[in-house]
Design an enzyme around this catalytic site. Structure first.
Site, PDB file in Angstrom:
ATOM      1  N   TYR A  45       0.813  -1.214   0.000  1.00 45.86           N
ATOM      2  CA  TYR A  45       0.000   0.000   0.000  1.00 45.86           C
ATOM      3  C   TYR A  45       0.843   1.259   0.000  1.00 45.86           C
ATOM      4  CZ  TYR A  45      -3.118  -3.657   1.340  1.00 45.86           C
ATOM      5  OH  TYR A  45      -3.808  -4.833   1.352  1.00 45.86           O
ATOM      6  N   SER A  46       2.120   1.114  -0.260  1.00 46.91           N
ATOM      7  CA  SER A  46       2.993   2.274  -0.090  1.00 46.91           C
ATOM      8  C   SER A  46       4.270   2.156  -0.902  1.00 46.91           C
ATOM      9  CB  SER A  46       3.370   2.391   1.381  1.00 46.91           C
ATOM     10  OG  SER A  46       3.910   1.158   1.805  1.00 46.91           O
ATOM     11  N   ASP A 158       3.305  -8.687  14.658  1.00 49.78           N
ATOM     12  CA  ASP A 158       3.843  -9.210  13.398  1.00 49.78           C
ATOM     13  C   ASP A 158       5.364  -9.105  13.378  1.00 49.78           C
ATOM     14  OD1 ASP A 158       3.721 -10.386  10.897  1.00 49.78           O
ATOM     15  OD2 ASP A 158       3.302  -8.512   9.839  1.00 49.78           O
ATOM     16  N   ASP A 176       6.820  -1.446  10.863  1.00 49.65           N
ATOM     17  CA  ASP A 176       5.572  -2.085  10.431  1.00 49.65           C
ATOM     18  C   ASP A 176       4.584  -2.270  11.585  1.00 49.65           C
ATOM     19  OD1 ASP A 176       3.667  -3.121   8.854  1.00 49.65           O
ATOM     20  OD2 ASP A 176       4.823  -4.812   8.090  1.00 49.65           O
TER      21      ASP A 176
HETATM   22  P1  ATP Z   1       3.601  -4.653   2.998  1.00 43.86           P
HETATM   23  O1  ATP Z   1       2.801  -3.415   3.208  1.00 43.86           O
HETATM   24  O2  ATP Z   1       3.350  -5.291   1.691  1.00 43.86           O
HETATM   25  O3  ATP Z   1       3.607  -5.596   4.155  1.00 43.86           O
HETATM   26  P2  ATP Z   1       5.965  -3.386   3.900  1.00 43.86           P
HETATM   27  O4  ATP Z   1       5.347  -3.386   5.231  1.00 43.86           O
HETATM   28  O5  ATP Z   1       7.371  -3.847   3.759  1.00 43.86           O
HETATM   29  O6  ATP Z   1       5.106  -4.179   2.856  1.00 43.86           O
HETATM   30  P3  ATP Z   1       6.502  -0.594   3.742  1.00 43.86           P
HETATM   31  O7  ATP Z   1       6.560  -0.419   5.199  1.00 43.86           O
HETATM   32  O8  ATP Z   1       5.811   0.433   2.948  1.00 43.86           O
HETATM   33  O9  ATP Z   1       5.812  -1.926   3.310  1.00 43.86           O
HETATM   34  O10 ATP Z   1       7.972  -0.726   3.216  1.00 43.86           O
HETATM   35  C1  ATP Z   1       8.267  -1.008   1.875  1.00 43.86           C
HETATM   36  C2  ATP Z   1       9.767  -1.273   1.747  1.00 43.86           C
HETATM   37  O11 ATP Z   1      10.465  -0.029   1.929  1.00 43.86           O
HETATM   38  C3  ATP Z   1      10.328  -2.194   2.819  1.00 43.86           C
HETATM   39  O12 ATP Z   1      10.361  -3.520   2.386  1.00 43.86           O
HETATM   40  C4  ATP Z   1      11.720  -1.678   3.051  1.00 43.86           C
HETATM   41  O13 ATP Z   1      12.617  -2.318   2.162  1.00 43.86           O
HETATM   42  C5  ATP Z   1      11.639  -0.219   2.691  1.00 43.86           C
HETATM   43  N1  ATP Z   1      11.563   0.609   3.897  1.00 43.86           N
HETATM   44  C6  ATP Z   1      10.495   0.752   4.711  1.00 43.86           C
HETATM   45  N2  ATP Z   1      10.758   1.580   5.731  1.00 43.86           N
HETATM   46  C7  ATP Z   1      12.043   1.972   5.566  1.00 43.86           C
HETATM   47  C8  ATP Z   1      12.928   2.836   6.306  1.00 43.86           C
HETATM   48  N3  ATP Z   1      12.516   3.457   7.431  1.00 43.86           N
HETATM   49  N4  ATP Z   1      14.195   2.992   5.850  1.00 43.86           N
HETATM   50  C9  ATP Z   1      14.600   2.348   4.732  1.00 43.86           C
HETATM   51  N5  ATP Z   1      13.824   1.548   3.998  1.00 43.86           N
HETATM   52  C10 ATP Z   1      12.559   1.344   4.400  1.00 43.86           C
END
Ligand code: ATP
Length: 322
Positions: A45-46, A158, A176
């Site tokens: 979603y992001s 999680d 997350d």
């Molecule tokens: P989903 O929503 O499908 O479970 P996700 O929780 O990994 O995926 P996001 O939290 O949006 O989704 O993160 C997407 C990706 O961006 C992550 O897999 C990670 O590699 C990167 N990412 C997220 N947060 C950070 C951060 N604070 N610093 C660096 N990279 C990040």
């Protein structure tokens, strides 16, 4: 109304007024205050971008959520849970910090700590397994972060190596919080602003039809649909096992088979698994959540003999990965 920016972080700016007095103003940051760089990653979603604060030149990870997509997928509540949770957890080096939130017509923006080292899972995959020293260090950092979030009334629900990010010092930051459970904040005497964000919404079907990675789910969630602090410590036991072995303890071809293994405690230690770690894992992977080790028990377990927790732990240089 859904996106009302409640409790958004703002920065404080010191200025000298016309009479020469120093005044402190709060400044709301917006999209234009950042210059956006490369994509760091994508979620369902992001999209997460590297971004630089134009004023301070400080780098952040900015998570951008498209409103239309969130509405279509009915994820508004989870987006709010993530923000409310992060706004409660702003004071620990082991948790990804949310600095600012803002929005424009199309998107929501979360300005977060930048974690340049990727996910713990990726780091583990590169080395295959961790030795006892690395496992103790990263285990201690994860446990210290869990202790902090539990003390602030947050159950993560999680925890897994994908949700443990690494900063440029190779220290961990848990992320997350979209599926977190918020208990009343033990430190906050005021009633919550919006009680509906304190529990999962009643239409929450995730407990019934679990989506995501099945391997770290606690047995009580599968049998009673009950989740509490012990559920995070079940996941912690799974993570310690995985760091030493290279794969999680419960893994099967399908989610259903994985769940069956979990509820029957069907897992094994490979030969050579360190005895103190084995004892720790066995006491975390206990089916009855009331008989599982607590954070304090784990800190005092012999596996963590001599290990510092608290401030000192976060000043320690990360061990070389082996
Ligand atoms: P989903 O929503 O499908 O479970 P996700 O929780 O990994 O995926 P996001 O939290 O949006 O989704 O993160 C997407 C990706 O961006 C992550 O897999 C990670 O590699 C990167 N990412 C997220 N947060 C950070 C951060 N604070 N610093 C660096 N990279 C990040």
């Amino acid at each position: 109304e859904e996106w009302k920016d409640r409790g958004a972080a703002v920065s404080l700016k010191r200025e000298v007024d016309a009479e020469g007095k120093t005044v402190v103003r709060s400044v709301k940051k917006g999209v234009r205050d950042f210059s956006f760089g490369r994509t760091l990653g994508e979620g369902s979603y992001s999209t997460v971008f590297l971004a630089t604060d134009r004023q301070t030149l400080r780098e952040y990870a900015v998570k951008v959520l498209e409103k239309k997509h969130i509405i279509k997928e009915k994820k508004i509540k989870y987006v709010n849970i993530e923000k409310n949770t992060l706004n409660r957890l702003t004071d620990h080096p082991g948790i990804v910090r949310l600095y600012y939130t803002f929005q424009d017509e199309a998107s929501l923006y979360y300005v977060l700590d930048l974690c340049n080292g990727g996910e713990l899972l990726g780091v583990l995959k590169k080395t295959g397994t961790f030795d006892v020293e690395c496992t103790r260090f990263y285990g201690a950092q994860i446990l210290d972060a869990i202790a902090y979030m539990h003390s602030r009334g947050v159950i993560h629900r999680d925890l897994k190596p994908e949700n443990v990010l690494m900063d440029d010092q190779m220290h961990i930051k848990i992320t997350d919080f979209g599926t977190a459970k918020l208990l009343p904040d033990p430190r906050d005497p005021r009633p919550p602003e919006n009680p509906s964000t304190l529990t999962n919404p009643p239409d929450d079907k995730r407990n019934a039809s679990f989506v995501g990675t099945a391997e770290y789910v606690s047995p009580e969630l599968l049998t009673d649909k009950a989740v509490g602090k012990p559920s995070d410590l079940w996941a912690f036991g799974c993570i310690i096992y995985q760091l030493l072995v290279g794969r999680p303890p419960f893994k099967a071809g399908t989610e259903y088979l994985t769940f069956q293994k979990i509820v029957s405690l069907d897992y094994e230690f490979p030969p050579g698994f360190p005895p103190a770690a084995r004892d720790l894992v066995e006491r975390c992977l206990v089916l009855d959540p009331t008989r599982r080790l607590t954070v304090e028990h784990i800190k005092n377990h012999e596996f963590f003999d001599g290990q510092q927790f608290g401030k000192e732990l976060w000043r320690t240089k990360a061990p070389r990965l082996r």
